[in-house]
Every structure is written in C-alpha cells, then in structure tokens.
Design an enzyme around this catalytic site. Structure first.
Site, PDB file in Angstrom:
ATOM      1  N   ASN A 170       0.897  -1.201  -0.014  1.00 41.07           N
ATOM      2  CA  ASN A 170      -0.043   0.119   0.113  1.00 41.07           C
ATOM      3  C   ASN A 170       0.863   1.179  -0.080  1.00 41.07           C
ATOM      4  OD1 ASN A 170      -2.807  -0.293   0.040  1.00 41.07           O
ATOM      5  ND2 ASN A 170      -2.299  -1.830   1.568  1.00 41.07           N
TER       6      ASN A 170
ATOM      7  N   ARG B  87       2.122   0.162  26.121  1.00 45.80           N
ATOM      8  CA  ARG B  87       1.311   0.630  24.549  1.00 45.80           C
ATOM      9  C   ARG B  87       1.556   2.341  24.577  1.00 45.80           C
ATOM     10  NH1 ARG B  87      -1.288  -2.115  21.110  1.00 45.80           N
ATOM     11  NH2 ARG B  87      -1.767  -3.975  22.339  1.00 45.80           N
TER      12      ARG B  87
ATOM     13  N   ILE C 261      -2.467  -1.785  17.610  1.00 45.64           N
ATOM     14  CA  ILE C 261      -3.608  -0.857  18.154  1.00 45.64           C
ATOM     15  C   ILE C 261      -3.114   0.243  18.710  1.00 45.64           C
ATOM     16  CG2 ILE C 261      -5.381  -0.923  19.853  1.00 45.64           C
ATOM     17  CD1 ILE C 261      -5.950  -3.898  19.259  1.00 45.64           C
ATOM     18  N   LEU C 262      -3.885   1.473  18.604  1.00 40.49           N
ATOM     19  CA  LEU C 262      -3.354   2.674  19.106  1.00 40.49           C
ATOM     20  C   LEU C 262      -4.128   3.057  20.496  1.00 40.49           C
ATOM     21  CD1 LEU C 262      -2.860   4.017  15.417  1.00 40.49           C
ATOM     22  CD2 LEU C 262      -1.171   3.673  16.902  1.00 40.49           C
TER      23      LEU C 262
ATOM     24  N   ASN D 101      -7.048   4.932   7.725  1.00 41.02           N
ATOM     25  CA  ASN D 101      -6.511   3.315   7.863  1.00 41.02           C
ATOM     26  C   ASN D 101      -7.233   2.625   6.615  1.00 41.02           C
ATOM     27  OD1 ASN D 101      -5.207   1.068   8.968  1.00 41.02           O
ATOM     28  ND2 ASN D 101      -7.381   0.574   9.708  1.00 41.02           N
TER      29      ASN D 101
ATOM     30  N   HIS E  53      -8.510  -1.162   5.708  1.00 36.76           N
ATOM     31  CA  HIS E  53      -9.004  -2.395   6.195  1.00 36.76           C
ATOM     32  C   HIS E  53      -9.275  -3.465   5.347  1.00 36.76           C
ATOM     33  CE1 HIS E  53      -9.954  -5.135   9.632  1.00 36.76           C
ATOM     34  NE2 HIS E  53     -11.135  -5.314   8.933  1.00 36.76           N
TER      35      HIS E  53
ATOM     36  N   SER F 276     -12.061  -1.405   2.901  1.00 39.24           N
ATOM     37  CA  SER F 276     -12.609  -0.018   3.332  1.00 39.24           C
ATOM     38  C   SER F 276     -11.383   1.009   3.807  1.00 39.24           C
ATOM     39  CB  SER F 276     -13.409  -0.275   4.682  1.00 39.24           C
ATOM     40  OG  SER F 276     -14.302  -1.286   4.372  1.00 39.24           O
TER      41      SER F 276
ATOM     42  N   ASP G 119     -10.852  -0.357  14.102  1.00 36.37           N
ATOM     43  CA  ASP G 119     -11.773  -0.623  12.768  1.00 36.37           C
ATOM     44  C   ASP G 119     -13.151  -0.187  12.773  1.00 36.37           C
ATOM     45  OD1 ASP G 119      -9.383  -1.903  11.757  1.00 36.37           O
ATOM     46  OD2 ASP G 119     -10.008  -3.688  12.712  1.00 36.37           O
TER      47      ASP G 119
ATOM     48  N   GLU H  45      -7.118  -2.372  -2.835  1.00 33.45           N
ATOM     49  CA  GLU H  45      -6.533  -1.379  -1.698  1.00 33.45           C
ATOM     50  C   GLU H  45      -5.669  -0.547  -2.323  1.00 33.45           C
ATOM     51  OE1 GLU H  45      -4.806  -3.389   1.976  1.00 33.45           O
ATOM     52  OE2 GLU H  45      -6.148  -5.221   1.685  1.00 33.45           O
TER      53      GLU H  45
HETATM   54  C1  GRF Z   1      -3.144  -4.822   3.941  1.00 31.25           C
HETATM   55  O1  GRF Z   1      -4.168  -6.035   3.586  1.00 31.25           O
HETATM   56  C2  GRF Z   1      -3.981  -3.847   4.772  1.00 31.25           C
HETATM   57  O2  GRF Z   1      -5.082  -3.921   4.562  1.00 31.25           O
HETATM   58  C3  GRF Z   1      -3.854  -4.774   6.111  1.00 31.25           C
HETATM   59  O3  GRF Z   1      -2.468  -5.216   6.199  1.00 31.25           O
HETATM   60  C4  GRF Z   1      -2.037  -5.431   4.599  1.00 31.25           C
HETATM   61  C5  GRF Z   1      -0.789  -4.409   4.606  1.00 31.25           C
HETATM   62  O4  GRF Z   1      -0.169  -5.044   3.375  1.00 31.25           O
HETATM   63  N1  GRF Z   1      -4.118  -3.826   7.036  1.00 31.25           N
HETATM   64  P1  GRF Z   1       0.868  -3.927   2.911  1.00 31.25           P
HETATM   65  O5  GRF Z   1       2.071  -3.975   4.043  1.00 31.25           O
HETATM   66  O6  GRF Z   1       0.384  -2.742   2.408  1.00 31.25           O
HETATM   67  O7  GRF Z   1       1.560  -4.795   1.489  1.00 31.25           O
END
Ligand code: GRF
Length: 216
Positions: A13, A64, A91-92, A106, A108, A135, A144, A173
């Site tokens: 991503n 944390r 988790i934040l 974020n 998800h 999402s 989430d 994504e």
């Molecule tokens: C993605 O599927 C994201 O939605 C989830 O973890 C994965 C991360 O993939 N939270 P990358 O590190 O972006 O390849």
C-alpha cells in the site's frame, strides 16, 4: 500536503501511495515512513524512493502508552497534515487517536463493519459471504470502527483460499487508498462532527462504493 506513513510489513500500500505521489495523481509530500518493525520490505521501498525512514520497535517499550508517546513525538517532528496507517499492525491508544483526530486514515481488508480485526480473508471464506473487499476509514478509538470513506468489493470465488482472496482485495486497496488520500490532500474530504464529508456532502454510513464513484 505533508504526510507521514506508518507501516509494519511489506508496504505494498505504501508503494501504491508513493507511485500516486510521484505521478502527481496525489498532491502529497511523504515526509517520513515509520515502521514498528526493523528490516521489513516497506522500509526498503521507502529508501528506494528517497524517503526518510524511522524504526520504533514496539517491543522495546514497557507499555503501549510509552510506545505511542514516542510515536507521536517522532510523527510530530515531521509536522504532517495527515497520518496514514498503511498496514500498521498495532492497536493505538486513545491518546494517540485523539491527538490525530480527523487526520488519521487506515485501510482495512474487509467491507466494514463486517470482519473488523485480524484474519479477515480467512473469516470471510469461512462465513460463506459472496462479496468481500476493503475499506478506507478515519480512525477513532473503536478498532476498525471509525467512519468509512470508501469501499471496494470483490467477489469471493468457490475456489478461493486466503491467498487468492487476499491478492484480489489487495489490488483494490492499491486503488482506493491513494484515491481517498488524494481527496484529503485536495481538501475535498474532511471529518466534521465525526462524519466524513466529500465535497461538503455527507458520506453514507457504509462509505462510498468505489464502483459507483467511477460511474458518477
Ligand atoms: C493490507 O491488506 C492492509 O489492509 C492490512 O495489512 C495489509 C498490509 O499490506 N492492514 P501491505 O504492507 O500494504 O503490503
């Protein structure tokens, strides 16, 4: 718009966001990539793109709270207008989330509110749903559970395993996350009274649907 991106792993991503910023699709300046794990592929991707990297290993902290305080300190050093969680698997704390209220996004890998939490692809296959997806949402203290901005659906095929389904979702994504970031950077997307608005219009509770945004 200055942004900081948080990762924990492969960073595909992150790569999609870097590519979108390089071809000027998305008017952002990535000031830093911060990872809670050393030696992950996402850090390599950032370095290759000439972006500053920071590692803050959560395991080095007693709590944390202490980890999140350090994270806030490092992030704020870069003065971002937007903080992006791109596969950041921690988790934040409430303090962190409130500090970045309205400027924390974020991605998800599920059609929220279905399947919050981990192992979403496995749970989607087990539950027999025909549609799954991803999402992008603003982050609030409920894990989430923050207001959804945009979703993209993919079919779940009878032949799918978690790997094939994850790959199909990931492809989406990489489309919807840069798009939402672009909206935010263009000041078209804001969070007002905990409701996301795009071009001053309220986004429905389940978020916009990517296929529909393309036809409009
Ligand atoms: C993605 O599927 C994201 O939605 C989830 O973890 C994965 C991360 O993939 N939270 P990358 O590190 O972006 O390849």
């Amino acid at each position: 718009m200055p942004v900081v991106i948080l990762i924990s792993g492969s960073g595909s991503n992150l790569q999609a966001i870097i590519d979108a910023s390089n071809d000027s699709y998305c008017p952002i300046q990535i000031r830093a990539v911060i990872s809670n794990r050393a030696n992950v592929k996402g850090l390599e991707r950032a370095r290759l793109a000439g972006i500053e990297t920071v590692v803050i290993e959560h395991a080095q902290f007693d709590s944390r709270d202490a980890f999140d305080k350090e994270l806030i300190c490092k992030i704020d050093h870069y003065q971002p207008d937007l903080v992006i969680l791109a596969g950041f698997m921690r988790i934040l704390t409430q303090q962190f989330v409130e500090h970045y209220h309205g400027r924390l996004l974020n991605i998800h890998p599920a059609l929220l509110p279905d399947f919050p939490g981990l192992n979403t692809h496995e749970r989607a296959i087990e539950s027999g749903v025909k549609q799954h997806g991803a999402s992008v949402h603003f982050v609030t203290t409920e894990v989430d559970g923050g207001p959804v901005v945009l979703q993209a659906s993919v079919p779940v095929k009878s032949t799918d395993d978690t790997k094939t389904l994850a790959a199909r979702v990931l492809e989406q994504e990489h489309v919807i996350f840069p798009l939402v970031i672009k909206w935010y950077a263009e000041n078209r997307l804001v969070l007002e009274n905990n409701k996301p608005l795009l071009d001053k219009k309220e986004i429905p509770a389940t978020g916009l649907n990517y296929a529909e945004t393309r036809t409009n």
